[in-house]
Design a protein around this motif. Sequence first.
Motif, PDB file in Angstrom:
ATOM      1  N   TYR A 115       0.819  -1.213   0.000  1.00  0.00           N
ATOM      2  CA  TYR A 115       0.000   0.000   0.000  1.00  0.00           C
ATOM      3  C   TYR A 115       0.849   1.258   0.000  1.00  0.00           C
ATOM      4  O   TYR A 115       0.392   2.333  -0.395  1.00  0.00           O
ATOM      5  CB  TYR A 115      -1.021   0.021   1.147  1.00  0.00           C
ATOM      6  CG  TYR A 115      -0.612  -0.592   2.457  1.00  0.00           C
ATOM      7  CD1 TYR A 115       0.344   0.003   3.274  1.00  0.00           C
ATOM      8  CD2 TYR A 115      -1.213  -1.763   2.906  1.00  0.00           C
ATOM      9  CE1 TYR A 115       0.694  -0.562   4.490  1.00  0.00           C
ATOM     10  CE2 TYR A 115      -0.875  -2.330   4.134  1.00  0.00           C
ATOM     11  CZ  TYR A 115       0.087  -1.719   4.913  1.00  0.00           C
ATOM     12  OH  TYR A 115       0.438  -2.270   6.121  1.00  0.00           O
ATOM     13  N   ALA A 116       2.106   1.160   0.395  1.00  0.00           N
ATOM     14  CA  ALA A 116       2.981   2.337   0.351  1.00  0.00           C
ATOM     15  C   ALA A 116       3.269   2.754  -1.090  1.00  0.00           C
ATOM     16  O   ALA A 116       3.535   3.930  -1.371  1.00  0.00           O
ATOM     17  CB  ALA A 116       4.286   2.043   1.081  1.00  0.00           C
ATOM     18  N   VAL A 156      -5.467   9.541  -3.344  1.00  0.00           N
ATOM     19  CA  VAL A 156      -4.297   9.045  -2.620  1.00  0.00           C
ATOM     20  C   VAL A 156      -3.638  10.192  -1.849  1.00  0.00           C
ATOM     21  O   VAL A 156      -3.269  10.044  -0.677  1.00  0.00           O
ATOM     22  CB  VAL A 156      -3.293   8.372  -3.580  1.00  0.00           C
ATOM     23  CG1 VAL A 156      -1.970   8.088  -2.873  1.00  0.00           C
ATOM     24  CG2 VAL A 156      -3.875   7.078  -4.147  1.00  0.00           C
ATOM     25  N   GLU A 157      -3.509  11.338  -2.494  1.00  0.00           N
ATOM     26  CA  GLU A 157      -2.903  12.506  -1.853  1.00  0.00           C
ATOM     27  C   GLU A 157      -3.732  12.947  -0.642  1.00  0.00           C
ATOM     28  O   GLU A 157      -3.192  13.259   0.430  1.00  0.00           O
ATOM     29  CB  GLU A 157      -2.810  13.655  -2.860  1.00  0.00           C
ATOM     30  CG  GLU A 157      -2.172  14.934  -2.328  1.00  0.00           C
ATOM     31  CD  GLU A 157      -0.706  14.762  -1.934  1.00  0.00           C
ATOM     32  OE1 GLU A 157      -0.240  15.526  -1.067  1.00  0.00           O
ATOM     33  OE2 GLU A 157      -0.026  13.864  -2.488  1.00  0.00           O
ATOM     34  N   ALA A 158      -5.069  12.944  -0.794  1.00  0.00           N
ATOM     35  CA  ALA A 158      -5.954  13.380   0.298  1.00  0.00           C
ATOM     36  C   ALA A 158      -5.872  12.442   1.495  1.00  0.00           C
ATOM     37  O   ALA A 158      -6.110  12.854   2.640  1.00  0.00           O
ATOM     38  CB  ALA A 158      -7.397  13.466  -0.206  1.00  0.00           C
ATOM     39  N   SER A 159      -5.520  11.169   1.264  1.00  0.00           N
ATOM     40  CA  SER A 159      -5.459  10.196   2.364  1.00  0.00           C
ATOM     41  C   SER A 159      -4.358  10.522   3.366  1.00  0.00           C
ATOM     42  O   SER A 159      -4.336   9.968   4.471  1.00  0.00           O
ATOM     43  CB  SER A 159      -5.256   8.783   1.805  1.00  0.00           C
ATOM     44  OG  SER A 159      -3.941   8.605   1.313  1.00  0.00           O
ATOM     45  N   LYS A 160      -3.455  11.431   3.009  1.00  0.00           N
ATOM     46  CA  LYS A 160      -2.395  11.817   3.943  1.00  0.00           C
ATOM     47  C   LYS A 160      -2.944  12.583   5.151  1.00  0.00           C
ATOM     48  O   LYS A 160      -2.234  12.781   6.130  1.00  0.00           O
ATOM     49  CB  LYS A 160      -1.355  12.678   3.209  1.00  0.00           C
ATOM     50  CG  LYS A 160      -0.590  11.932   2.114  1.00  0.00           C
ATOM     51  CD  LYS A 160       0.358  12.840   1.357  1.00  0.00           C
ATOM     52  CE  LYS A 160       1.065  12.104   0.215  1.00  0.00           C
ATOM     53  NZ  LYS A 160       1.970  12.988  -0.556  1.00  0.00           N
ATOM     54  N   ARG A 163       5.577   7.157   6.323  1.00  0.00           N
ATOM     55  CA  ARG A 163       5.935   8.334   7.121  1.00  0.00           C
ATOM     56  C   ARG A 163       6.583   9.405   6.244  1.00  0.00           C
ATOM     57  O   ARG A 163       6.305  10.591   6.375  1.00  0.00           O
ATOM     58  CB  ARG A 163       6.882   7.907   8.240  1.00  0.00           C
ATOM     59  CG  ARG A 163       7.100   8.975   9.315  1.00  0.00           C
ATOM     60  CD  ARG A 163       8.392   8.718  10.079  1.00  0.00           C
ATOM     61  NE  ARG A 163       8.472   7.387  10.635  1.00  0.00           N
ATOM     62  CZ  ARG A 163       8.054   7.051  11.865  1.00  0.00           C
ATOM     63  NH1 ARG A 163       7.521   7.971  12.638  1.00  0.00           N
ATOM     64  NH2 ARG A 163       8.211   5.818  12.300  1.00  0.00           N
ATOM     65  N   SER A 164       7.440   8.958   5.327  1.00  0.00           N
ATOM     66  CA  SER A 164       8.186   9.906   4.485  1.00  0.00           C
ATOM     67  C   SER A 164       7.290  10.687   3.528  1.00  0.00           C
ATOM     68  O   SER A 164       7.625  11.793   3.105  1.00  0.00           O
ATOM     69  CB  SER A 164       9.269   9.161   3.690  1.00  0.00           C
ATOM     70  OG  SER A 164       8.688   8.353   2.679  1.00  0.00           O
ATOM     71  N   VAL A 165       6.109  10.099   3.172  1.00  0.00           N
ATOM     72  CA  VAL A 165       5.209  10.817   2.254  1.00  0.00           C
ATOM     73  C   VAL A 165       4.191  11.658   3.009  1.00  0.00           C
ATOM     74  O   VAL A 165       3.380  12.362   2.389  1.00  0.00           O
ATOM     75  CB  VAL A 165       4.486   9.839   1.293  1.00  0.00           C
ATOM     76  CG1 VAL A 165       5.481   9.089   0.438  1.00  0.00           C
ATOM     77  CG2 VAL A 165       3.555   8.892   2.032  1.00  0.00           C
TER      78      VAL A 165
END
Length: 675
Positions: free
Chosen positions: A477-478, A506-510, A583-585
């Motif tokens: 999933y990463a 995907v971006e919004a899931s952060k 974590r890095s993203v």
Amino acid sequence: MSIQEKINQLRKELRQHNYNYYVLDTPTISDYDFDMLLKELQELEEKHPEFYDANSPTLRVGGEVTKNFNTVEHRYRMYSLDNSYSKEDLLDWEKRIHKLLDTDDVQYTCELKYDGASINITYENGQLVRAVTRGDGFQGDEVTTNIKTIKSVPLQLQGNYPKSFDIRGEIMLPLEGFQKMNEERVANGEDPYMNPRNTASGSLKLHDSAETAKRPLECYLYSIVTNDFSPIGGDAEGRGGIETQMQVLEKAREFGFKVPKHSRLVGSIDEILEYVAYWDVERSNLPYEIDGVVIKVNSLAQQEELGYTAKAPRWAMAYKFKAERVSTVLESISYQVGRTGAITPVANLQPVLLAGTTVKRASLHNADQIAKLDVRIGDTVYVEKGGEIIPKIVAVATEKREEGSQSTQYITHCPECNSELVRKEGEAQHYCVNDLECPPQIVGRIQHYISRKALDIEGLGGETVALLHKEGLITTYADLYDLKVEQIVPLERMAEKSAQNLVDGVEASKQVPFEKVLFGLGIRFVGATVAKKLAKHYKNIDTLMVATQEDLENVEEIGVKIAESVRAFFDEERNVAIINKLRSVGIQFEIEEKELASNVLEGKTFLFTGKLTQFTRDGAKQMVEDNGGKTISGVSSKLNYLVVGEKAGSKLKKAEALGTVIILSETEFLSLINE
């Protein structure tokens, strides 16, 4: 009379006629006269749009088109009900109730269990503002526009209603209306609908509300949910208190809701069984379908005392009528691989009609079940719907078995990757342990990560995940966070817009909170509720990752099995590597701390028992947390304070016997916070 006054008068008149006809079943004017009044109002509203009202009777005809149904979080979780199928089940439940309340003085309400689509409707100041499907219990789809077309749903309440509350019920399609719909479909050369329940559910998700309005849907209500009953409780205006479930039903009728008068107040299991036996026969004479009876502890104070398990209220039980059983032929057995590697055998059946749907497949659960039934290819088998939802094979007609039939041999290797299967001691299922390379496990983990209760990624579904993996674009999933629009566009059924929506989702899931991310990681035995407890206790992923098994077991409601699984997950280097990549993203791996009102209760644990009169249990829990304390679920050596309301029972006795617990009244608890 001014134009505005005339419009308001017509609206009031039409609402009353609507209530008389659809709720009370006692119309006082003819259909023609009603239509003339409605037409007059429509004409006035069209000429004077400045007097628009979102809940006008004219809007029940629908016409608004909904392209996408927004996902909305429920203010109050919609729990499932535990099921029972025998007198013994009910007796066991009654014993638990008496033990937890430490009293035999318990009454119950018996209500019919409507077989429809669950709905949660929110009212503010007497106006319908939102309607949401049950969904997964935590959140559902907003279907307000379609619900407003249902005539038995009041748009404006009457009487002394709470200022803000949710009301719950079932959207039903009465049998007569269902039959007429099917007659029309057959006459038009269309296939008839299979059953009223599925048709009612599908009606709520029609994009054109005018189409929903054409369907003769009904709404039967059974529960009011609010944190504050004061507007209809003992307030300054003296509107009378609500203390029981029967009073809830009575009040709902007063507010204008349709609540069938079949409920009964009883005081024993024998009376409950008498009610069940009556409706098991009499249900055939009802104008709608039911699939059982719901039994609830009548006292709301006792309900509050009993509380909830992770999935269901302890104070309610559904008694399900005996499931319909049909016979068919077992044509073959296939084996499915889940995201944890668990193997599930599936029976492929000769298609047969069961409880209104065509059944082609049924679960066989595991190797033990196959052996117990001695089920074989070619057998005539009996199929039921477990809880009338999931089909299952319950017996084999061995007398019809052909000579020379062979016993079923459970597979020894994974049907997807051919790895040898393992059966762990104490577990019923076989497992494929090749989790790094077995495609269904890889895809299943990613599908779990994007699911609604987890990261809930817009624009990305299970089929797309399988396609992305097949094309070699993702293996964990990463990897979702590396996807580019130009990589996705060439794939089957993808276009520029859908590819962009996927990347945006995907971006919004952060921004998804830590507890949902933790659930999305797919740690075995860590469901949504456990993930919340762990996130709340450890605050961030780093603290959780280094927690020992002993430390984990000391967390409230975390047992050995969960602790072992969590520890095993974080001991895997590849899982740590995936977490570091996430974590890095920018994925959220830390709980968002609210600023405390004070730390006066820091390090202290609380439990509330009895009927609380100065605040609700939810309000009490919030006060404890806002001031640095913690609430726990039972009396033990870990408990510091027991706050006692009226008619406190076994918890008070146990705390007194321990001798280490400080016992407070509600007033003393409030003083403790104020100090």
